[in-house]
Design a protein around this motif. Sequence first.
Motif, PDB file in Angstrom:
ATOM      1  N   TRP A  39      83.833  17.634  22.496  1.00  0.00           N
ATOM      2  CA  TRP A  39      84.014  17.130  23.866  1.00  0.00           C
ATOM      3  C   TRP A  39      84.988  18.002  24.651  1.00  0.00           C
ATOM      4  O   TRP A  39      85.779  18.769  24.095  1.00  0.00           O
ATOM      5  CB  TRP A  39      84.500  15.676  23.836  1.00  0.00           C
ATOM      6  N   ILE A  40      84.879  17.879  25.965  1.00  0.00           N
ATOM      7  CA  ILE A  40      85.734  18.633  26.886  1.00  0.00           C
ATOM      8  C   ILE A  40      86.871  17.726  27.346  1.00  0.00           C
ATOM      9  O   ILE A  40      86.630  16.635  27.855  1.00  0.00           O
ATOM     10  CB  ILE A  40      84.940  19.080  28.134  1.00  0.00           C
ATOM     11  N   ASN A  41      88.086  18.196  27.145  1.00  0.00           N
ATOM     12  CA  ASN A  41      89.245  17.475  27.655  1.00  0.00           C
ATOM     13  C   ASN A  41      89.481  17.918  29.104  1.00  0.00           C
ATOM     14  O   ASN A  41      89.819  19.075  29.355  1.00  0.00           O
ATOM     15  CB  ASN A  41      90.463  17.790  26.784  1.00  0.00           C
ATOM     16  N   HIS A  42      89.270  17.021  30.021  1.00  0.00           N
ATOM     17  CA  HIS A  42      89.247  17.360  31.454  1.00  0.00           C
ATOM     18  C   HIS A  42      90.394  16.651  32.179  1.00  0.00           C
ATOM     19  O   HIS A  42      90.652  15.481  31.898  1.00  0.00           O
ATOM     20  CB  HIS A  42      87.890  16.926  32.025  1.00  0.00           C
ATOM     21  N   PRO A  43      91.037  17.317  33.137  1.00  0.00           N
ATOM     22  CA  PRO A  43      92.186  16.690  33.817  1.00  0.00           C
ATOM     23  C   PRO A  43      91.813  15.588  34.799  1.00  0.00           C
ATOM     24  O   PRO A  43      92.690  14.860  35.276  1.00  0.00           O
ATOM     25  CB  PRO A  43      92.828  17.868  34.564  1.00  0.00           C
ATOM     26  N   GLY A  44      90.519  15.453  35.087  1.00  0.00           N
ATOM     27  CA  GLY A  44      90.106  14.491  36.109  1.00  0.00           C
ATOM     28  C   GLY A  44      89.872  15.200  37.435  1.00  0.00           C
ATOM     29  O   GLY A  44      90.305  16.345  37.635  1.00  0.00           O
ATOM     30  N   ALA A  45      89.170  14.534  38.324  1.00  0.00           N
ATOM     31  CA  ALA A  45      88.795  15.169  39.584  1.00  0.00           C
ATOM     32  C   ALA A  45      88.657  14.130  40.681  1.00  0.00           C
ATOM     33  O   ALA A  45      88.723  12.918  40.422  1.00  0.00           O
ATOM     34  CB  ALA A  45      87.481  15.926  39.421  1.00  0.00           C
ATOM     35  N   VAL A  46      88.492  14.621  41.899  1.00  0.00           N
ATOM     36  CA  VAL A  46      88.219  13.724  43.029  1.00  0.00           C
ATOM     37  C   VAL A  46      87.034  14.275  43.814  1.00  0.00           C
ATOM     38  O   VAL A  46      86.745  15.469  43.776  1.00  0.00           O
ATOM     39  CB  VAL A  46      89.415  13.597  44.008  1.00  0.00           C
ATOM     40  N   VAL A  47      86.356  13.381  44.515  1.00  0.00           N
ATOM     41  CA  VAL A  47      85.363  13.797  45.500  1.00  0.00           C
ATOM     42  C   VAL A  47      85.609  12.946  46.738  1.00  0.00           C
ATOM     43  O   VAL A  47      85.965  11.769  46.630  1.00  0.00           O
ATOM     44  CB  VAL A  47      83.919  13.649  44.951  1.00  0.00           C
ATOM     45  N   ILE A  48      85.486  13.576  47.885  1.00  0.00           N
ATOM     46  CA  ILE A  48      85.875  12.919  49.137  1.00  0.00           C
ATOM     47  C   ILE A  48      84.688  12.877  50.106  1.00  0.00           C
ATOM     48  O   ILE A  48      84.006  13.877  50.304  1.00  0.00           O
ATOM     49  CB  ILE A  48      87.040  13.700  49.812  1.00  0.00           C
ATOM     50  N   ILE A  49      84.491  11.712  50.725  1.00  0.00           N
ATOM     51  CA  ILE A  49      83.494  11.575  51.789  1.00  0.00           C
ATOM     52  C   ILE A  49      84.269  11.597  53.101  1.00  0.00           C
ATOM     53  O   ILE A  49      84.886  10.596  53.477  1.00  0.00           O
ATOM     54  CB  ILE A  49      82.705  10.252  51.644  1.00  0.00           C
TER      55      ILE A  49
ATOM     56  N   TYR B  15      82.461  29.412  21.947  1.00  0.00           N
ATOM     57  CA  TYR B  15      82.386  28.349  20.943  1.00  0.00           C
ATOM     58  C   TYR B  15      80.946  27.876  20.851  1.00  0.00           C
ATOM     59  O   TYR B  15      80.333  27.530  21.854  1.00  0.00           O
ATOM     60  CB  TYR B  15      83.296  27.162  21.300  1.00  0.00           C
ATOM     61  N   ASN B  16      80.417  27.869  19.649  1.00  0.00           N
ATOM     62  CA  ASN B  16      79.051  27.395  19.451  1.00  0.00           C
ATOM     63  C   ASN B  16      79.077  26.326  18.368  1.00  0.00           C
ATOM     64  O   ASN B  16      79.048  26.625  17.176  1.00  0.00           O
ATOM     65  CB  ASN B  16      78.143  28.556  19.068  1.00  0.00           C
ATOM     66  N   GLY B  17      79.198  25.072  18.789  1.00  0.00           N
ATOM     67  CA  GLY B  17      79.323  23.977  17.830  1.00  0.00           C
ATOM     68  C   GLY B  17      77.987  23.332  17.538  1.00  0.00           C
ATOM     69  O   GLY B  17      76.928  23.886  17.825  1.00  0.00           O
ATOM     70  N   ASP B  18      78.045  22.147  16.962  1.00  0.00           N
ATOM     71  CA  ASP B  18      76.813  21.407  16.681  1.00  0.00           C
ATOM     72  C   ASP B  18      76.207  20.880  17.977  1.00  0.00           C
ATOM     73  O   ASP B  18      75.007  20.664  18.078  1.00  0.00           O
ATOM     74  CB  ASP B  18      77.119  20.205  15.772  1.00  0.00           C
TER      75      ASP B  18
END
Lengths: 154, 154
Positions: A39-49, B15-18
Amino acid sequence: MSDLKESTKSTSVVYNGDFLDVRRDEVLLPNGKTGSREWINHPGAVVIIPILPDSKIGLIRQYRYAAKSEFIELPAGKLDKNEKPEDCAVRELQEEIGYKAGKMKFLARIHPAIGFANEIMSVFLAEKLEKNNPDGIVFTILCDRGERYTSILD
Amino acid sequence: MSDLKESTKSTSVVYNGDFLDVRRDEVLLPNGKTGSREWINHPGAVVIIPILPDSKIGLIRQYRYAAKSEFIELPAGKLDKNEKPEDCAVRELQEEIGYKAGKMKFLARIHPAIGFANEIMSVFLAEKLEKNNPDGIVFTILCDRGERYTSILD
Protein backbone atom coordinates in the motif's frame (compact mmCIF):
# COMPACT_ATOMS: atom_id res chain seq x y z
CA MET A 1 -14.76 -4.57 15.81
CA SER A 2 -15.10 -5.64 12.21
CA ASP A 3 -15.18 -9.39 11.60
CA LEU A 4 -13.28 -8.62 8.39
CA LYS A 5 -10.40 -6.89 10.12
CA GLU A 6 -6.86 -7.66 8.99
CA SER A 7 -4.29 -7.13 11.74
CA THR A 8 -0.78 -5.92 11.07
CA LYS A 9 1.94 -8.40 12.04
CA SER A 10 4.85 -6.43 10.60
CA THR A 11 5.38 -3.51 8.26
CA SER A 12 8.27 -2.46 6.06
CA VAL A 13 9.02 0.45 3.74
CA VAL A 14 9.81 -1.13 0.36
CA TYR A 15 10.27 2.14 -1.55
CA ASN A 16 10.67 5.62 -0.19
CA GLY A 17 10.95 8.07 -3.06
CA ASP A 18 10.64 11.83 -3.38
CA PHE A 19 6.91 11.45 -3.73
CA LEU A 20 5.77 7.88 -3.03
CA ASP A 21 6.10 5.99 0.25
CA VAL A 22 5.39 2.32 -0.49
CA ARG A 23 4.81 -0.22 2.30
CA ARG A 24 4.49 -3.97 2.45
CA ASP A 25 2.87 -5.46 5.54
CA GLU A 26 2.42 -8.98 6.74
CA VAL A 27 -1.11 -9.33 8.05
CA LEU A 28 -3.23 -11.75 10.01
CA LEU A 29 -6.42 -12.42 8.04
CA PRO A 30 -9.84 -13.07 9.64
CA ASN A 31 -9.55 -16.77 8.73
CA GLY A 32 -6.39 -17.08 10.83
CA LYS A 33 -4.03 -17.26 7.87
CA THR A 34 -1.33 -14.75 7.09
CA GLY A 35 -1.09 -12.67 3.95
CA SER A 36 0.68 -9.61 2.59
CA ARG A 37 -0.64 -6.17 1.75
CA GLU A 38 1.16 -3.57 -0.33
CA TRP A 39 0.00 0.00 0.00
CA ILE A 40 0.89 3.65 -0.49
CA ASN A 41 1.27 5.78 2.61
CA HIS A 42 -0.22 9.09 1.49
CA PRO A 43 -0.30 12.43 3.38
CA GLY A 44 -3.87 13.17 2.34
CA ALA A 45 -5.20 15.71 -0.12
CA VAL A 46 -7.91 18.26 -0.81
CA VAL A 47 -10.06 19.11 -3.79
CA ILE A 48 -11.88 22.41 -4.03
CA ILE A 49 -15.03 23.45 -5.90
CA PRO A 50 -14.44 27.19 -6.36
CA ILE A 51 -17.52 29.30 -7.05
CA LEU A 52 -16.14 32.38 -8.78
CA PRO A 53 -17.71 35.85 -8.37
CA ASP A 54 -19.67 35.35 -11.61
CA SER A 55 -21.18 32.13 -10.17
CA LYS A 56 -19.15 29.91 -12.47
CA ILE A 57 -16.87 27.10 -11.31
CA GLY A 58 -13.12 27.57 -11.68
CA LEU A 59 -11.26 24.63 -13.21
CA ILE A 60 -7.64 24.16 -14.12
CA ARG A 61 -5.76 22.49 -16.91
CA GLN A 62 -3.07 20.09 -15.79
CA TYR A 63 -0.75 17.49 -17.30
CA ARG A 64 -0.92 14.20 -15.40
CA TYR A 65 2.21 12.24 -16.03
CA ALA A 66 0.95 8.84 -14.82
CA ALA A 67 -2.03 9.05 -17.17
CA LYS A 68 0.14 10.60 -19.93
CA SER A 69 -2.51 13.17 -20.70
CA GLU A 70 -3.77 16.64 -20.00
CA PHE A 71 -6.90 16.99 -17.87
CA ILE A 72 -9.42 19.64 -16.91
CA GLU A 73 -9.78 19.42 -13.15
CA LEU A 74 -10.96 21.07 -10.00
CA PRO A 75 -8.08 22.63 -8.06
CA ALA A 76 -6.54 20.03 -5.78
CA GLY A 77 -3.35 19.18 -3.97
CA LYS A 78 -1.61 17.22 -1.26
CA LEU A 79 -1.35 18.27 2.38
CA ASP A 80 1.98 19.66 3.50
CA LYS A 81 3.42 18.14 6.66
CA ASN A 82 1.16 18.89 9.66
CA GLU A 83 -1.12 20.97 7.45
CA LYS A 84 -4.86 20.85 8.15
CA PRO A 85 -7.13 20.06 5.17
CA GLU A 86 -8.86 23.45 5.38
CA ASP A 87 -5.54 25.32 5.38
CA CYS A 88 -4.41 23.23 2.44
CA ALA A 89 -7.61 24.09 0.55
CA VAL A 90 -7.02 27.81 1.10
CA ARG A 91 -3.39 27.48 -0.02
CA GLU A 92 -4.11 25.38 -3.11
CA LEU A 93 -6.91 27.68 -4.22
CA GLN A 94 -4.54 30.61 -3.98
CA GLU A 95 -1.70 28.80 -5.74
CA GLU A 96 -3.75 27.24 -8.51
CA ILE A 97 -6.29 29.89 -9.44
CA GLY A 98 -5.15 33.00 -7.55
CA TYR A 99 -8.25 33.51 -5.43
CA LYS A 100 -8.82 33.93 -1.71
CA ALA A 101 -11.95 32.28 -0.34
CA GLY A 102 -14.14 34.24 2.10
CA LYS A 103 -15.89 30.99 2.93
CA MET A 104 -14.43 27.49 2.73
CA LYS A 105 -17.05 24.87 3.49
CA PHE A 106 -16.12 21.24 4.15
CA LEU A 107 -18.34 18.90 2.17
CA ALA A 108 -17.04 15.33 2.43
CA ARG A 109 -14.10 13.00 2.80
CA ILE A 110 -13.44 10.44 0.09
CA HIS A 111 -10.94 7.58 -0.36
CA PRO A 112 -9.99 7.88 -4.03
CA ALA A 113 -7.67 4.86 -4.23
CA ILE A 114 -9.02 2.69 -1.46
CA GLY A 115 -7.59 -0.51 -2.91
CA PHE A 116 -3.97 0.50 -2.50
CA ALA A 117 -3.57 3.83 -0.70
CA ASN A 118 -4.57 5.36 2.62
CA GLU A 119 -5.19 8.72 0.93
CA ILE A 120 -8.09 10.68 2.37
CA MET A 121 -9.25 13.50 0.14
CA SER A 122 -11.29 16.27 1.72
CA VAL A 123 -13.75 18.04 -0.55
CA PHE A 124 -14.39 21.75 -0.02
CA LEU A 125 -16.79 24.27 -1.50
CA ALA A 126 -15.07 27.66 -1.80
CA GLU A 127 -17.36 30.69 -1.88
CA LYS A 128 -17.10 34.48 -1.58
CA LEU A 129 -13.95 34.43 -3.68
CA GLU A 130 -11.70 37.45 -4.16
CA LYS A 131 -9.04 37.60 -6.80
CA ASN A 132 -5.79 38.46 -5.09
CA ASN A 133 -3.19 37.29 -7.52
CA PRO A 134 -3.91 38.12 -11.14
CA ASP A 135 -0.74 36.32 -12.22
CA GLY A 136 -1.81 33.17 -10.40
CA ILE A 137 -4.51 32.29 -12.88
CA VAL A 138 -2.79 30.39 -15.57
CA PHE A 139 -5.24 27.80 -16.78
CA THR A 140 -8.55 28.77 -15.25
CA ILE A 141 -11.55 27.55 -17.18
CA LEU A 142 -15.11 28.42 -16.36
CA CYS A 143 -18.28 26.43 -16.59
CA ASP A 144 -21.77 27.12 -15.37
CA ARG A 145 -23.02 25.31 -12.32
CA GLY A 146 -25.61 22.77 -13.32
CA GLU A 147 -24.49 22.84 -16.91
CA ARG A 148 -22.93 19.69 -18.29
CA TYR A 149 -19.23 20.26 -18.84
CA THR A 150 -17.92 19.49 -22.29
CA SER A 151 -14.23 19.47 -23.09
CA ILE A 152 -12.75 22.62 -24.57
CA LEU A 153 -9.82 20.65 -25.86
CA ASP A 154 -11.65 19.00 -28.77
CA MET B 1 -0.07 18.43 -28.52
CA SER B 2 -0.41 19.72 -25.00
CA ASP B 3 1.89 22.60 -24.12
CA LEU B 4 2.04 21.06 -20.65
CA LYS B 5 3.31 17.69 -21.84
CA GLU B 6 6.08 16.01 -19.89
CA SER B 7 8.17 13.67 -22.05
CA THR B 8 9.71 10.48 -20.72
CA LYS B 9 13.50 10.43 -20.85
CA SER B 10 13.94 7.15 -18.99
CA THR B 11 11.88 4.84 -16.84
CA SER B 12 12.73 2.32 -14.16
CA VAL B 13 10.83 -0.12 -11.97
CA VAL B 14 11.70 0.81 -8.40
CA TYR B 15 9.42 -1.75 -6.73
CA ASN B 16 7.68 -4.73 -8.26
CA GLY B 17 5.63 -6.50 -5.60
CA ASP B 18 2.83 -9.02 -5.69
CA PHE B 19 0.36 -6.23 -6.13
CA LEU B 20 2.08 -2.89 -6.76
CA ASP B 21 4.29 -1.99 -9.72
CA VAL B 22 6.06 1.25 -8.86
CA ARG B 23 7.95 3.30 -11.46
CA ARG B 24 10.26 6.26 -11.37
CA ASP B 25 10.78 8.18 -14.60
CA GLU B 26 13.07 11.00 -15.54
CA VAL B 27 11.07 13.49 -17.57
CA LEU B 28 11.62 16.53 -19.73
CA LEU B 29 9.37 19.32 -18.47
CA PRO B 30 7.71 21.93 -20.73
CA ASN B 31 10.19 24.56 -19.47
CA GLY B 32 13.11 22.51 -20.79
CA LYS B 33 14.26 21.34 -17.36
CA THR B 34 14.31 17.74 -16.23
CA GLY B 35 12.43 16.30 -13.29
CA SER B 36 11.34 12.98 -11.85
CA ARG B 37 7.91 11.38 -11.63
CA GLU B 38 7.00 8.44 -9.42
CA TRP B 39 3.87 6.52 -10.32
CA ILE B 40 1.97 3.28 -9.97
CA ASN B 41 1.51 1.18 -13.08
CA HIS B 42 -2.01 -0.18 -12.61
CA PRO B 43 -3.86 -2.77 -14.74
CA GLY B 44 -7.14 -0.85 -14.58
CA ALA B 45 -10.32 -1.62 -12.70
CA VAL B 46 -14.10 -1.64 -12.86
CA VAL B 47 -16.85 -0.57 -10.51
CA ILE B 48 -20.41 -1.80 -10.96
CA ILE B 49 -23.75 -0.29 -9.94
CA PRO B 50 -25.92 -3.42 -9.67
CA ILE B 51 -29.68 -2.86 -9.86
CA LEU B 52 -31.13 -5.91 -8.14
CA PRO B 53 -34.48 -7.47 -9.17
CA ASP B 54 -36.24 -5.50 -6.41
CA SER B 55 -34.85 -2.24 -7.89
CA LYS B 56 -32.45 -1.74 -5.02
CA ILE B 57 -28.69 -1.28 -5.38
CA GLY B 58 -26.42 -4.10 -4.26
CA LEU B 59 -23.48 -3.04 -2.11
CA ILE B 60 -20.79 -5.04 -0.38
CA ARG B 61 -18.95 -4.82 2.89
CA GLN B 62 -15.19 -4.93 2.62
CA TYR B 63 -12.15 -4.42 4.82
CA ARG B 64 -9.65 -2.06 3.21
CA TYR B 65 -6.25 -2.61 4.70
CA ALA B 66 -4.62 0.63 3.52
CA ALA B 67 -7.40 2.67 5.13
CA LYS B 68 -7.51 0.33 8.14
CA SER B 69 -11.27 0.25 8.09
CA GLU B 70 -14.33 -1.56 6.83
CA PHE B 71 -16.31 0.09 4.04
CA ILE B 72 -19.67 -0.27 2.34
CA GLU B 73 -18.94 -0.18 -1.38
CA LEU B 74 -20.19 -0.88 -4.84
CA PRO B 75 -18.75 -4.14 -6.22
CA ALA B 76 -15.40 -3.44 -7.89
CA GLY B 77 -12.16 -5.09 -8.86
CA LYS B 78 -9.03 -5.04 -10.94
CA LEU B 79 -8.74 -6.30 -14.50
CA ASP B 80 -7.05 -9.64 -14.97
CA LYS B 81 -4.30 -9.77 -17.59
CA ASN B 82 -5.76 -9.08 -21.07
CA GLU B 83 -9.26 -8.90 -19.60
CA LYS B 84 -11.66 -6.38 -21.11
CA PRO B 85 -13.42 -4.04 -18.65
CA GLU B 86 -16.87 -5.40 -19.52
CA ASP B 87 -15.76 -9.00 -18.94
CA CYS B 88 -14.20 -7.95 -15.65
CA ALA B 89 -17.47 -6.28 -14.60
CA VAL B 90 -19.42 -9.48 -15.33
CA ARG B 91 -16.87 -11.56 -13.41
CA GLU B 92 -16.67 -9.26 -10.40
CA LEU B 93 -20.43 -8.99 -10.12
CA GLN B 94 -20.64 -12.77 -10.09
CA GLU B 95 -17.81 -13.16 -7.58
CA GLU B 96 -18.83 -10.39 -5.23
CA ILE B 97 -22.61 -10.57 -5.11
CA GLY B 98 -23.46 -13.82 -6.96
CA TYR B 99 -25.55 -12.30 -9.74
CA LYS B 100 -25.40 -12.58 -13.53
CA ALA B 101 -26.23 -9.38 -15.42
CA GLY B 102 -28.54 -9.59 -18.41
CA LYS B 103 -27.45 -6.08 -19.33
CA MET B 104 -24.10 -4.45 -18.53
CA LYS B 105 -24.06 -0.81 -19.62
CA PHE B 106 -20.83 1.18 -19.76
CA LEU B 107 -21.28 4.58 -18.12
CA ALA B 108 -17.92 6.31 -17.79
CA ARG B 109 -14.20 6.05 -17.29
CA ILE B 110 -12.61 7.76 -14.29
CA HIS B 111 -9.05 8.25 -13.04
CA PRO B 112 -9.37 7.70 -9.28
CA ALA B 113 -5.75 8.42 -8.32
CA ILE B 114 -4.66 10.69 -11.12
CA GLY B 115 -1.83 12.23 -9.12
CA PHE B 116 0.16 9.03 -8.81
CA ALA B 117 -1.35 6.14 -10.77
CA ASN B 118 -2.38 5.39 -14.36
CA GLU B 119 -5.42 3.47 -13.12
CA ILE B 120 -8.47 3.81 -15.34
CA MET B 121 -11.66 2.69 -13.65
CA SER B 122 -14.61 1.85 -15.91
CA VAL B 123 -18.04 2.39 -14.38
CA PHE B 124 -20.86 0.02 -15.36
CA LEU B 125 -24.58 -0.11 -14.66
CA ALA B 126 -25.69 -3.74 -14.29
CA GLU B 127 -29.35 -4.45 -14.96
CA LYS B 128 -31.63 -7.48 -15.52
CA LEU B 129 -29.82 -9.34 -12.78
CA GLU B 130 -30.33 -13.02 -12.07
CA LYS B 131 -29.11 -14.68 -8.92
CA ASN B 132 -27.02 -17.65 -9.94
CA ASN B 133 -24.91 -18.30 -6.90
CA PRO B 134 -26.75 -18.09 -3.58
CA ASP B 135 -23.52 -18.78 -1.70
CA GLY B 136 -21.77 -15.90 -3.45
CA ILE B 137 -23.66 -13.24 -1.58
CA VAL B 138 -21.81 -12.71 1.61
CA PHE B 139 -22.14 -9.06 2.46
CA THR B 140 -24.78 -7.68 0.14
CA ILE B 141 -26.53 -4.63 1.48
CA LEU B 142 -29.45 -2.96 -0.19
CA CYS B 143 -30.41 0.66 -0.51
CA ASP B 144 -33.08 2.36 -2.52
CA ARG B 145 -32.11 4.26 -5.60
CA GLY B 146 -32.52 7.94 -5.03
CA GLU B 147 -32.50 7.51 -1.29
CA ARG B 148 -29.57 8.93 0.61
CA TYR B 149 -27.43 6.12 1.93
CA THR B 150 -26.69 6.22 5.63
CA SER B 151 -24.21 3.90 7.26
CA ILE B 152 -25.55 0.74 8.79
CA LEU B 153 -22.41 0.37 10.84
CA ASP B 154 -23.17 3.12 13.32
